[in-house]
Design a protein around this motif. Sequence first.
Motif, mmCIF file in Angstrom:
data_model
loop_
_atom_site.group_PDB
_atom_site.id
_atom_site.type_symbol
_atom_site.label_atom_id
_atom_site.label_comp_id
_atom_site.label_asym_id
_atom_site.label_seq_id
_atom_site.Cartn_x
_atom_site.Cartn_y
_atom_site.Cartn_z
ATOM 1 N N MET A 1 0.827 -1.197 0.000
ATOM 2 C CA MET A 1 0.000 0.000 0.000
ATOM 3 C C MET A 1 0.872 1.262 0.000
ATOM 4 S SD MET A 1 -3.221 0.928 0.021
ATOM 5 C CE MET A 1 -4.235 -0.327 0.726
ATOM 6 N N GLN A 2 1.971 1.213 0.771
ATOM 7 C CA GLN A 2 2.840 2.389 0.839
ATOM 8 C C GLN A 2 3.541 2.657 -0.490
ATOM 9 O OE1 GLN A 2 5.490 1.984 4.147
ATOM 10 N NE2 GLN A 2 3.868 2.203 5.676
ATOM 11 N N ILE A 3 3.861 1.601 -1.221
ATOM 12 C CA ILE A 3 4.518 1.774 -2.522
ATOM 13 C C ILE A 3 3.571 2.486 -3.487
ATOM 14 C CG2 ILE A 3 5.436 0.562 -4.535
ATOM 15 C CD1 ILE A 3 6.523 -1.549 -2.581
ATOM 16 N N ILE A 4 2.318 2.078 -3.492
ATOM 17 C CA ILE A 4 1.325 2.736 -4.351
ATOM 18 C C ILE A 4 1.169 4.196 -3.939
ATOM 19 C CG2 ILE A 4 -1.109 2.784 -5.024
ATOM 20 C CD1 ILE A 4 -1.088 -0.288 -4.675
ATOM 21 N N TYR A 5 1.089 4.427 -2.630
ATOM 22 C CA TYR A 5 0.917 5.786 -2.115
ATOM 23 C C TYR A 5 2.076 6.683 -2.566
ATOM 24 C CZ TYR A 5 -0.161 9.515 1.225
ATOM 25 O OH TYR A 5 -0.473 10.709 1.799
ATOM 26 N N TRP A 6 3.309 6.215 -2.351
ATOM 27 C CA TRP A 6 4.465 7.026 -2.728
ATOM 28 C C TRP A 6 4.552 7.208 -4.237
ATOM 29 C CZ3 TRP A 6 6.282 10.310 0.400
ATOM 30 C CH2 TRP A 6 6.312 10.042 1.772
ATOM 31 N N SER A 7 4.146 6.199 -5.004
ATOM 32 C CA SER A 7 4.124 6.333 -6.466
ATOM 33 C C SER A 7 3.144 7.427 -6.888
ATOM 34 C CB SER A 7 3.721 5.015 -7.124
ATOM 35 O OG SER A 7 4.668 4.017 -6.835
ATOM 36 N N LEU A 8 1.997 7.472 -6.212
ATOM 37 C CA LEU A 8 1.013 8.507 -6.523
ATOM 38 C C LEU A 8 1.503 9.885 -6.097
ATOM 39 C CD1 LEU A 8 -2.296 6.643 -5.686
ATOM 40 C CD2 LEU A 8 -1.327 7.143 -7.937
ATOM 41 N N ILE A 9 2.216 9.954 -4.988
ATOM 42 C CA ILE A 9 2.801 11.238 -4.561
ATOM 43 C C ILE A 9 3.803 11.721 -5.612
ATOM 44 C CG2 ILE A 9 4.255 12.389 -2.827
ATOM 45 C CD1 ILE A 9 1.418 11.860 -1.842
ATOM 46 N N ILE A 10 4.615 10.809 -6.135
ATOM 47 C CA ILE A 10 5.577 11.180 -7.185
ATOM 48 C C ILE A 10 4.831 11.665 -8.433
ATOM 49 C CG2 ILE A 10 7.315 10.246 -8.782
ATOM 50 C CD1 ILE A 10 8.265 8.493 -6.387
ATOM 51 N N LEU A 11 3.756 10.973 -8.800
ATOM 52 C CA LEU A 11 2.932 11.406 -9.931
ATOM 53 C C LEU A 11 2.403 12.823 -9.685
ATOM 54 C CD1 LEU A 11 1.395 10.659 -12.616
ATOM 55 C CD2 LEU A 11 -0.485 9.968 -11.114
ATOM 56 N N MET A 12 1.976 13.082 -8.455
ATOM 57 C CA MET A 12 1.447 14.404 -8.120
ATOM 58 C C MET A 12 2.536 15.471 -8.135
ATOM 59 S SD MET A 12 -1.275 13.548 -5.151
ATOM 60 C CE MET A 12 -2.529 12.316 -5.399
ATOM 61 N N ILE A 13 3.748 15.106 -7.775
ATOM 62 C CA ILE A 13 4.866 16.055 -7.864
ATOM 63 C C ILE A 13 5.116 16.429 -9.319
ATOM 64 C CG2 ILE A 13 7.367 16.304 -7.533
ATOM 65 C CD1 ILE A 13 6.962 14.714 -4.881
ATOM 66 N N PHE A 14 5.027 15.440 -10.219
ATOM 67 C CA PHE A 14 5.118 15.751 -11.646
ATOM 68 C C PHE A 14 3.962 16.659 -12.058
ATOM 69 C CE2 PHE A 14 7.854 11.903 -12.025
ATOM 70 C CZ PHE A 14 8.956 12.539 -12.586
ATOM 71 N N GLY A 15 2.802 16.478 -11.424
ATOM 72 C CA GLY A 15 1.666 17.355 -11.687
ATOM 73 C C GLY A 15 1.940 18.789 -11.266
ATOM 74 N N ILE A 16 2.613 18.960 -10.132
ATOM 75 C CA ILE A 16 2.983 20.312 -9.680
ATOM 76 C C ILE A 16 3.949 20.944 -10.684
ATOM 77 C CG2 ILE A 16 4.201 21.640 -7.894
ATOM 78 C CD1 ILE A 16 3.141 19.530 -5.866
ATOM 79 N N ILE A 17 4.937 20.159 -11.117
ATOM 80 C CA ILE A 17 5.891 20.659 -12.117
ATOM 81 C C ILE A 17 5.149 21.012 -13.400
ATOM 82 C CG2 ILE A 17 7.867 20.023 -13.564
ATOM 83 C CD1 ILE A 17 8.794 18.269 -11.128
ATOM 84 N N GLY A 18 4.223 20.146 -13.800
ATOM 85 C CA GLY A 18 3.455 20.389 -15.012
ATOM 86 C C GLY A 18 2.559 21.611 -14.920
ATOM 87 N N ALA A 19 2.152 21.959 -13.712
ATOM 88 C CA ALA A 19 1.332 23.156 -13.539
ATOM 89 C C ALA A 19 2.148 24.418 -13.793
ATOM 90 C CB ALA A 19 0.736 23.186 -12.136
#
Length: 171
Positions: free
Chosen positions: A1-19
Motif C-alpha cells: 500500500m505504501q509503494i502505491i501511495y508514494w508512487s502517486l505522490i511522485i505522480l502528483m509532484i510531476f503534476g505540480i511541475i506540469g502546472a
Amino acid sequence: MQIIYWSLIILMIFGIIGAVVPALPGSSLILIGIIIWGLVQKSFAAISIPLIVTSIVLILSIGIDFLAGYIGAKKAGASKWGQIGAFVGLIVGFFGLLPTLPFGGPLLGMLLGPLLGAIIGEYLYCKNLQTAVKAGIGIVVGSLIGNLLQGLLALAAVTVFIFSTWGQVFG
C-alpha cells in the motif's frame, strides 16, 4: 500500500511541475492520482475533500491560464496578433523548430518562443518595434505569473491530499 501511495505522490509532484511548465499536464495528473487512490482504497469517502479541492484547482488553473496571458497582454497594450504570435511561438519553441540552442532544448524554446512569437505578431500588426517588444514582454510576464499561480494551487491540492490520506497509510 505504501509503494502505491508514494508512487502517486511522485505522480502528483510531476503534476505540480506540469502546472508551472507550459505544455505539460499539471493539475490533471494530480486529479488522476487522487482518483487512483480512491480506486485502490475502494472508497472515495476518504478522499472527498482532496477530490473536491483538486477539481476546483483544475477549473481555476484553466481560468488562470487564459486570464494571465490576456491580462499581461492588455497591460502591455498587445493586440490579438501578439497573442496569436505568442501561441504560435510556444508551439514552435516546444517542438524545437527554433534554431538549435546550445542548452535548454524545448524548455528554453517554450520560454523564448512565445516572446519572439509575440514580438513578431505584434510587429506585423503595428509596425513599431518598441511597442512590439513591450507587448511581447507583457504577454510572457503574464503567462509566467499565471504559471506560478497554477503551481501554488497544485501544491495546495497535493498538500490537502497528503494531510487527508496520511493517516490511512501510516496510521
